[in-house]
Design a protein around this motif. Structure first.
Motif, PDB file in Angstrom:
ATOM      1  N   UNK A 182      30.350  15.915  31.851  1.00 10.46           N
ATOM      2  CA  UNK A 182      30.839  15.364  30.594  1.00 10.46           C
ATOM      3  C   UNK A 182      32.366  15.455  30.494  1.00 10.46           C
ATOM      4  N   UNK A 183      32.996  14.492  29.809  1.00 11.41           N
ATOM      5  CA  UNK A 183      34.452  14.558  29.612  1.00 11.41           C
ATOM      6  C   UNK A 183      34.827  15.667  28.633  1.00 11.41           C
ATOM      7  N   UNK A 184      36.093  16.068  28.675  1.00 11.79           N
ATOM      8  CA  UNK A 184      36.586  17.125  27.792  1.00 11.79           C
ATOM      9  C   UNK A 184      38.097  16.971  27.655  1.00 11.79           C
ATOM     10  N   UNK A 185      38.726  17.909  26.962  1.00 16.81           N
ATOM     11  CA  UNK A 185      40.171  17.862  26.797  1.00 16.81           C
ATOM     12  C   UNK A 185      40.865  18.236  28.108  1.00 16.81           C
ATOM     13  N   UNK A 186      41.956  17.567  28.397  1.00 22.86           N
ATOM     14  CA  UNK A 186      42.703  17.817  29.630  1.00 22.86           C
ATOM     15  C   UNK A 186      43.607  19.043  29.467  1.00 22.86           C
ATOM     16  N   UNK A 187      43.570  19.919  30.468  1.00 31.73           N
ATOM     17  CA  UNK A 187      44.434  21.089  30.507  1.00 31.73           C
ATOM     18  C   UNK A 187      45.224  21.041  31.807  1.00 31.73           C
ATOM     19  N   UNK A 188      46.537  20.921  31.705  1.00 33.26           N
ATOM     20  CA  UNK A 188      47.385  20.957  32.897  1.00 33.26           C
ATOM     21  C   UNK A 188      47.619  22.418  33.279  1.00 33.26           C
ATOM     22  N   UNK A 189      47.432  22.711  34.561  1.00 35.28           N
ATOM     23  CA  UNK A 189      47.586  24.083  35.058  1.00 35.28           C
ATOM     24  C   UNK A 189      48.652  24.091  36.146  1.00 35.28           C
ATOM     25  N   UNK A 190      49.653  24.940  35.969  1.00 36.29           N
ATOM     26  CA  UNK A 190      50.728  25.078  36.946  1.00 36.29           C
ATOM     27  C   UNK A 190      50.579  26.421  37.675  1.00 36.29           C
ATOM     28  N   UNK A 191      50.553  26.360  38.990  1.00 36.93           N
ATOM     29  CA  UNK A 191      50.498  27.564  39.817  1.00 36.93           C
ATOM     30  C   UNK A 191      51.895  27.786  40.386  1.00 36.93           C
ATOM     31  N   UNK A 192      52.568  28.812  39.893  1.00 39.28           N
ATOM     32  CA  UNK A 192      53.963  29.053  40.252  1.00 39.28           C
ATOM     33  C   UNK A 192      54.058  29.907  41.511  1.00 39.28           C
ATOM     34  N   UNK A 193      54.927  29.474  42.437  1.00 42.54           N
ATOM     35  CA  UNK A 193      55.119  30.222  43.684  1.00 42.54           C
ATOM     36  C   UNK A 193      53.774  30.719  44.200  1.00 42.54           C
TER      37      UNK A 193
END
Length: 413
Positions: A182-193
C-alpha cells in the motif's frame, strides 16, 4: 465420576510465573517491520546490553524456533520481519535520538548487533517524535521535521525527513515503494558518511579483489568481488560468474540448498578478507553482516508482484541475501552500498551500470530487485587519495501497525 489426571490428559493445576507487559510499537519501515521500544520502558535488566537483553528480545520475537515460523512471538519468520529497535533520547547535542538495531535469528538463540537496518531507519524518526524523544521546538506543526539520528551499531548519523500535519506524524500518502503493498507518506532518509564503523570504505584497499574459495564451491578457486563498507559491509560478485543472470526471484535461490550453502561460504570467506572476523567459523555468529549481492547489467524480468521491469527502467539488476536467504526486495543499507559502488569507477557495480558510458554528473542509480525497482542517490569523492562516501539518500515510507504492550514470561530472561 471422572477424575482429573492421566485418563483424560487433563493436567494438574500448577502455579507458574506470570507474563509482564512492556510498552512497544510494531512498525513497518521500508520493506521491513519490527518491534520498537523506548529504552526507558524496557525491564531494568534489559536496559543494558548483555544476555538478559538478548533473551528478552528473543522471547518477544519468538526465537529460537526450530519450526522456523516464530508462531509464539512477534516475528514473521523472515529476515525482514525478525527485527527489534531500541531508541533513547540522545545525549549528543547535535542529535535527537540514539537508534540501536537488533537482528534476531529465527532458528538460533542469537541477536546480531553488528549492523544497521536501513529500512527500519525510515521508521525511527516517526517513533522518536511520537514517543517524545525529539524536542518539541524541533518539530513543526505542519511541514517537515528533520530528525537527527545517531545509529549506535555503526556510529553514524542518519537524517530522517518526517512529514507533519497539525502536529501529528503524517503516515498516509501516495508514495509507492516496490515491495510494500500500500502507498504511504514519503520519508527521505539521508545516510551521512555511511562507511560502516571506523573502517575504510574498501577494507582491502582494492576496488576488486580475487576472493579465494574452496574449489568444491567455485571450480576456479576464486571469484572477482568488490568488498565495500558503505551502509553495511557488502560483498558484490557478478551474477554470471556463479551461473545466474541477475533476474532471479526468491524461489530460484531460496529453494536451492546447495546455492544457499555456496552463498554462505562466499559470505564467510569475504568476512575474513574484510577483517570482520578472524576465521570462517565465526561467520555464524555474525549472520547479519556482511551481505552478499550479485550484480548484472540491466535485463528485463517480471517482479514478484507480476509487474514487468524493462531494461530501460533500470541501470542494473541486483539480488542480495540477508540472514542466509535471498531478500524479497532490497535492504536499505545494501542499497546504500549499491549506490556508493555504482559511482566509484572500477567496482563491479560500476561496471554493471555501464561504467564510463553513464553520465558522469549522475549521482543516482536505479536498480532492479525481486519486488521491483529502487533509486538511491550517492555523493562520493576522493579525499587524501582515498574514496569516501559523503552521503547517500533514498526515499522510503513507514507506518505504525500496532501500539500497546508485548507480553513476555518473566522467567524467560
Amino acid at each position: 465420576m471422572s477424575q482429573r489426571g492421566t485418563d483424560l490428559n487433563i493436567p494438574d493445576f500448577q502455579v507458574y510465573a506470570p507474563q509482564i507487559r512492556v510498552p512497544a510499537t510494531y512498525m513497518r519501515g521500508g520493506t521491513s517491520k519490527g518491534v520498537f521500544f523506548n529504552l526507558a520502558d524496557l525491564p531494568d535488566v534489559a536496559q543494558v546490553a548483555g544476555p538478559a537483553r538478548d533473551a528478552f528480545l528473543l522471547r518477544v520475537i519468538g526465537s529460537p524456533d526450530p519450526y522456523g515460523k516464530q508462531t509464539d512471538g512477534m516475528g514473521g519468520a523472515t529476515s525482514s520481519t525478525s527485527k527489534t529497535v531500541i531508541l533513547s533520547k540522545s545525549d549528543k547535542t547535535d542529535h535527537d535520538v540514539d537508534y540501536l538495531f537488533g537482528q534476531v535469528s529465527i532458528d538460533k538463540p542469537f541477536v546480531d548487533w553488528s549492523g544497521n537496518c536501513g529500512n527500519l531507519s525510515a521508521a525511527v524518526g516517526s517513533f522518536a517524535i511520537n514517543s517524545g524523544l525529539v524536542d518539541k521546538q524541533r518539530v513543526p506543526d505542519d511541514g517537515i521535521a528533520v530528525v537527527r539520528i545517531w545509529q549506535s551499531n555503526i556510529g553514524k548519523t542518519i537524517i530522517a525527513h518526517v512529514p507533519m500535519v497539525q502536529g501529528e506524524v503524517q503516515e498516509t500518502g501516495d508514495f509507492e515503494l516496490d515491495g510494500v503493498t500500500f502507498p504511504a507518506a514519503e520519508i527521505a532518509v539521508e545516510f551521512m558518511d555511511p562507511a560502516d564503523g571506523e573502517g575504510a570504505l574498501f577494507p582491502t584497499g582494492n576496488l576488486v579483489d580475487d576472493l579465494s574459495l574452496p574449489t568444491e564451491v567455485v571450480a576456479s578457486g576464486s571469484l572477482k568481488a568488490t568488498l565495500i563498507n558503505a551502509g553495511i559491509a557488502t560483498i558484490f560478485i557478478k551474477a554470471e560468474d556463479i551461473g545466474y543472470n541477475g533476474t532471479e526471484l526468491q524461489d530460484a535461490i531460496n529453494g536451492d540448498v546447495k546455492a544457499l550453502a555456496m552463498f554462505e561460504t562466499i559470505r564467510a570467506h569475504g568476512a575474513v578478507k574484510m577483517g570482520l572476523i578472524a576465521h570462517i567459523d565465526e561467520a555464524a555468529l555474525r549472520a547479519h553482516t556482511p551481505k552478499v549481492a550479485i550484480v548484472a547489467e540491466p535485463k528485463e524480468y517480471t517482479s514478484s508482484s507480476g509487474k514487468t521491469i524493462s531494461s530501460s527502467m533500470i541501470d542494473l539488476n541486483v539480488r542480495a541475501l540477508s540472514m542466509g536467504k535471498l531478500h524479497h526486495a532490497m535492504m536499505g543499507t545494501a542499497a546504500v552500498a549499491i549506490g556508493a559502488a555504482a559511482v566509484i569507477p572500477g567496482t563491479l557495480v560500476y561496471q554493471a551500470v555501464g561504467g564510463d558510458k553513464r553520465d558522469p554528473s549522475s549521482g543516482s542509480v536505479c536498480f532492479g530487485h525481486p519486488s521491483g525497482t529502487l533509486k538511491v542517490g550517492c555523493d562520493a569523492s576522493i579525499q587524501a587519495g582515498e574514496w569516501q562516501v559523503n552521503k547517500a539518500v533514498m526515499s522510503r515510507s513507514a507506518r505504525v501497525l500496532m501500539e500497546g504492550w508485548v507480553c513476555v514470561p518473566v522467567d524467560d530472561f
